[in-house]
Scaffold this motif. Sequence first.
Motif, PDB file in Angstrom:
ATOM      1  N   PRO A   1       0.806  -1.347  -0.158  1.00 38.89           N
ATOM      2  CA  PRO A   1       0.140  -0.016  -0.084  1.00 38.89           C
ATOM      3  C   PRO A   1       0.924   1.038   0.014  1.00 38.89           C
ATOM      4  O   PRO A   1       0.362   2.308  -0.069  1.00 38.89           O
ATOM      5  N   THR A   2       2.211   1.215   0.192  1.00 40.92           N
ATOM      6  CA  THR A   2       3.056   2.536   0.195  1.00 40.92           C
ATOM      7  C   THR A   2       3.076   2.952  -1.206  1.00 40.92           C
ATOM      8  O   THR A   2       3.662   4.076  -1.588  1.00 40.92           O
ATOM      9  N   GLN A   3       2.625   2.265  -2.173  1.00 35.93           N
ATOM     10  CA  GLN A   3       2.555   2.498  -3.746  1.00 35.93           C
ATOM     11  C   GLN A   3       1.183   3.042  -4.027  1.00 35.93           C
ATOM     12  O   GLN A   3       1.190   3.543  -5.242  1.00 35.93           O
ATOM     13  N   LEU A   4       0.535   3.624  -2.882  1.00 36.81           N
ATOM     14  CA  LEU A   4      -0.782   4.270  -3.302  1.00 36.81           C
ATOM     15  C   LEU A   4      -0.624   5.930  -2.730  1.00 36.81           C
ATOM     16  O   LEU A   4       0.200   6.169  -1.790  1.00 36.81           O
ATOM     17  N   LYS A   5      -1.570   6.779  -3.464  1.00 33.09           N
ATOM     18  CA  LYS A   5      -1.650   7.984  -2.874  1.00 33.09           C
ATOM     19  C   LYS A   5      -2.905   7.793  -1.949  1.00 33.09           C
ATOM     20  O   LYS A   5      -3.419   6.686  -1.708  1.00 33.09           O
ATOM     21  N   HIS A   6      -2.911   9.098  -1.027  1.00 34.13           N
ATOM     22  CA  HIS A   6      -4.104   8.969   0.067  1.00 34.13           C
ATOM     23  C   HIS A   6      -5.489   8.899  -0.493  1.00 34.13           C
ATOM     24  O   HIS A   6      -6.331   8.446   0.357  1.00 34.13           O
ATOM     25  N   THR A   7      -5.428   8.946  -1.811  1.00 37.95           N
ATOM     26  CA  THR A   7      -7.080   8.754  -2.501  1.00 37.95           C
ATOM     27  C   THR A   7      -6.896   7.148  -2.713  1.00 37.95           C
ATOM     28  O   THR A   7      -7.997   6.736  -3.404  1.00 37.95           O
ATOM     29  N   LEU A   8      -5.900   6.466  -2.602  1.00 36.10           N
ATOM     30  CA  LEU A   8      -6.033   4.922  -2.724  1.00 36.10           C
ATOM     31  C   LEU A   8      -5.542   4.662  -4.273  1.00 36.10           C
ATOM     32  O   LEU A   8      -5.764   3.577  -4.689  1.00 36.10           O
ATOM     33  N   GLU A   9      -5.191   5.742  -4.918  1.00 35.96           N
ATOM     34  CA  GLU A   9      -5.005   5.642  -6.345  1.00 35.96           C
ATOM     35  C   GLU A   9      -3.528   5.050  -6.588  1.00 35.96           C
ATOM     36  O   GLU A   9      -2.541   5.435  -5.760  1.00 35.96           O
ATOM     37  N   SER A  10      -3.234   4.239  -7.520  1.00 43.56           N
ATOM     38  CA  SER A  10      -1.934   3.820  -7.587  1.00 43.56           C
ATOM     39  C   SER A  10      -0.964   4.913  -8.262  1.00 43.56           C
ATOM     40  O   SER A  10      -1.283   5.754  -8.810  1.00 43.56           O
ATOM     41  N   LYS A  11       0.435   4.806  -7.369  1.00 45.90           N
ATOM     42  CA  LYS A  11       1.317   5.744  -8.023  1.00 45.90           C
ATOM     43  C   LYS A  11       2.070   5.341  -9.299  1.00 45.90           C
ATOM     44  O   LYS A  11       2.518   6.316  -9.768  1.00 45.90           O
ATOM     45  N   LYS A  12       1.969   4.080  -9.437  1.00 43.38           N
ATOM     46  CA  LYS A  12       2.291   3.557 -10.664  1.00 43.38           C
ATOM     47  C   LYS A  12       1.411   3.582 -11.803  1.00 43.38           C
ATOM     48  O   LYS A  12       2.007   3.699 -13.167  1.00 43.38           O
ATOM     49  N   LEU A  13       0.339   3.467 -11.740  1.00 41.93           N
ATOM     50  CA  LEU A  13      -0.819   3.386 -13.016  1.00 41.93           C
ATOM     51  C   LEU A  13      -2.158   4.326 -12.782  1.00 41.93           C
ATOM     52  O   LEU A  13      -2.662   4.172 -12.060  1.00 41.93           O
ATOM     53  N   ASP A  14      -1.938   5.292 -13.419  1.00 48.14           N
ATOM     54  CA  ASP A  14      -3.192   6.243 -13.547  1.00 48.14           C
ATOM     55  C   ASP A  14      -4.439   5.652 -13.760  1.00 48.14           C
ATOM     56  O   ASP A  14      -4.728   4.909 -14.551  1.00 48.14           O
ATOM     57  N   GLY A  15      -5.411   5.831 -12.625  1.00 50.08           N
ATOM     58  CA  GLY A  15      -6.877   5.510 -12.712  1.00 50.08           C
ATOM     59  C   GLY A  15      -7.026   4.217 -12.121  1.00 50.08           C
ATOM     60  O   GLY A  15      -8.151   3.573 -12.334  1.00 50.08           O
TER      61      GLY A  15
ATOM     62  N   PHE B   1      -7.130   2.273  -8.727  1.00 48.51           N
ATOM     63  CA  PHE B   1      -7.434   2.169  -7.415  1.00 48.51           C
ATOM     64  C   PHE B   1      -7.377   0.907  -6.545  1.00 48.51           C
ATOM     65  O   PHE B   1      -7.873  -0.264  -7.297  1.00 48.51           O
ATOM     66  N   PHE B   2      -7.041   0.718  -5.161  1.00 48.78           N
ATOM     67  CA  PHE B   2      -7.085  -0.457  -4.611  1.00 48.78           C
ATOM     68  C   PHE B   2      -7.847  -0.250  -3.301  1.00 48.78           C
ATOM     69  O   PHE B   2      -7.623   0.648  -2.577  1.00 48.78           O
ATOM     70  N   ALA B   3      -8.501  -1.199  -2.626  1.00 53.67           N
ATOM     71  CA  ALA B   3      -9.221  -0.921  -1.596  1.00 53.67           C
ATOM     72  C   ALA B   3      -9.384  -2.353  -0.852  1.00 53.67           C
ATOM     73  O   ALA B   3      -9.721  -3.609  -1.724  1.00 53.67           O
TER      74      ALA B   3
ATOM     75  N   ALA C   1     -14.705  -1.725   4.015  1.00 54.40           N
ATOM     76  CA  ALA C   1     -15.671  -0.768   3.678  1.00 54.40           C
ATOM     77  C   ALA C   1     -15.031   0.791   3.515  1.00 54.40           C
ATOM     78  O   ALA C   1     -15.546   1.395   2.535  1.00 54.40           O
ATOM     79  N   GLY C   2     -14.526   0.977   4.421  1.00 47.74           N
ATOM     80  CA  GLY C   2     -14.053   2.333   4.621  1.00 47.74           C
ATOM     81  C   GLY C   2     -12.929   2.650   3.455  1.00 47.74           C
ATOM     82  O   GLY C   2     -13.531   3.818   2.600  1.00 47.74           O
ATOM     83  N   GLN C   3     -12.120   1.717   3.229  1.00 50.00           N
ATOM     84  CA  GLN C   3     -11.240   1.897   2.005  1.00 50.00           C
ATOM     85  C   GLN C   3     -12.020   1.939   0.780  1.00 50.00           C
ATOM     86  O   GLN C   3     -11.725   2.761  -0.248  1.00 50.00           O
TER      87      GLN C   3
END
Length: 623
Positions: free
Chosen positions: A347-361, A363-365, A378-380
């Motif tokens: 998860p350190t490869q994610l932004k605070h929006t839970l979007e990947s820093k590696k691949l635009d668009g 998201f992981f939750a 559910a919160g994620q």
Amino acid sequence: MTLKYDVVVIGGGHAGCEAACASANMGAKTLLVTMDMNKIAQMSCNPAVGGIAKGQIVREIDALGGQMGIVTDRSTIQFRMLNIGKGPAVWSPRAQCDRGKFIWNWRTVIDHTPNLDVWQDQVCELMAEKGQVIGVRTIWGAEILARAVVVTAGTFLNGLMHIGRKMVAGGRIAEPAVSDFTESITKHGIRSARMKTGTPVRIDKRSVHFDELEEQPGDTSYYQFSYMGEARTLQQLPCWTVNTNAKVHEILRSGLNDSPLYNGQIQSIGPRYCPSIETKLVTFPDREQHPLFLEPEGEDTNEMYLNGFSSSLPMDVQIEALKQMPAFRDVKVYRPGYAIEYDFFDPTQLKHTLESKKLDGLFFAGQVNGTTGYEEAAGQGLVAGANAALKCDGNKEFVMHRDESYIGVLVDDLVTKGVDEPYRMFTSRAEYRILLRQDDADARLTERSYAMGLAKKDRLDRWMEKKQAIEKIEAFCKTFPIKAKEINPALEKLGTTPLQFGVKLEDLVARPQLNFRNLSEIVPELRELIESAPNRKEEIAEAAEIRIKYKGYIEREKQVADKMHRLENIKIKGHFDYNTIQSLSTECRQKLTAIDPDTLAQASRIPGVSPSDINVLLVLMGR
């Protein structure tokens, strides 16, 4: 066949359902892809929602306009407010649910959500071009184009189940694993690893001797999860408690050689805070007993869940050990406990929006981010789904700070610190617990959620009505005069010090021996004001009382949070090549380079970054 959507959500678990509903409710054309429409939001483990800190997350989801609280209230067969004997900062709601009705109540929500379609299939490939997600492909040949993809695959990615030395591929008992999809993600430079979790034996209640158990009834209070006010309608049932004993432990130990946790069969990371029964025996060898909780799975089923007896030991060992407890001497089981290994992504490869820093668009939750628990998932899901919809419209990102919500703490911990075991939320993880109470989630979040288009007008109206009622009670207590001579006899009866001179009512509310309940008996004007409150008057009175009684603590914690916000406002992303700053420690340079934090506050929370390192960065920023 080709389908086209704004957002596609992969996986119909707790994260996926919240993500899909959030995205659709914000106006994005959304598709939820699930392997089985009849197991939407399946409670794979315990059929319960909430608990310590988890209950706060559910209240936050509801305040934001999410669905978990509403579905839980409709499915509850027992409700309890945990930690009620402690301060309100750690009060935590928990509900035992009817597993089957929980699924169908979620189906009802999804079926009636505009902009949301469901597709029953299995995704096998992520499609991307030039660093941008463009959609997914399924095993049945469907090509689904989308501007954003939310991955909420739970434990299904290369899932492998264990009972003793027997191993079967699967994402959940009797359900197939998902192969190849992990590899279609990791080829884009996204790191994956393996985790492990487990679930207990399921018991036929007709074989249980309940006279050997201790009954654990639920609360009959006004509490519920959703602020929207739907009363519980299902039959309320008790849970039951029992303890293991030396004979149980002896049989369990006899099977350790065949335990996949201890024979080398399982190498992945398991949960520290929800260990298997065999792990408890190894970790606490001197303990003579461990508590277990027998919980109903529904109001119409004989199936019961033995909380605390998670295990992957051979099935005959599990059953024989159970029979050593008098209550289970004639036990019949529906299925034994099992362990499951699955893929997750760093998860350190994610932004605070839970979007990947590696691949635009992308998201992981949920559990694919290394977490455990329906509520954390559910919160994620809500955060990822909302941000996926915002991205499609080019709108500002939705990020919550650590003093704003437990969900904000959860996301910040994941993307800043990463995980070395399945992450579970506790009140101790939040440094601003007094601000993040279960009673004030709507005060913190509803107006902001409405402004971004997630919470609807009816929810905002309900909060504004409640807000005005709370403020009216607070203002009354602040100005209402109390005369010493008139009230001292009553104060002495209540065991609190008599007054030397007159005070305002709020001064009495602050006393630990006094509360709105006993003060209402001696101050009729307060009782009349509370009785005149609209909708959920008990909840309104409680919120007002907490705000008055803990006013000093709340204000002090707000001041601490405001100081931290100053660091949140110092953006450092893109300002430094950390490897060239020799005045930083080696560990600090490595951690900052790997995580690339957005702000100085985020950098300060990274393990291995010291206060002196932060001071170096402050100097370099001209501060």
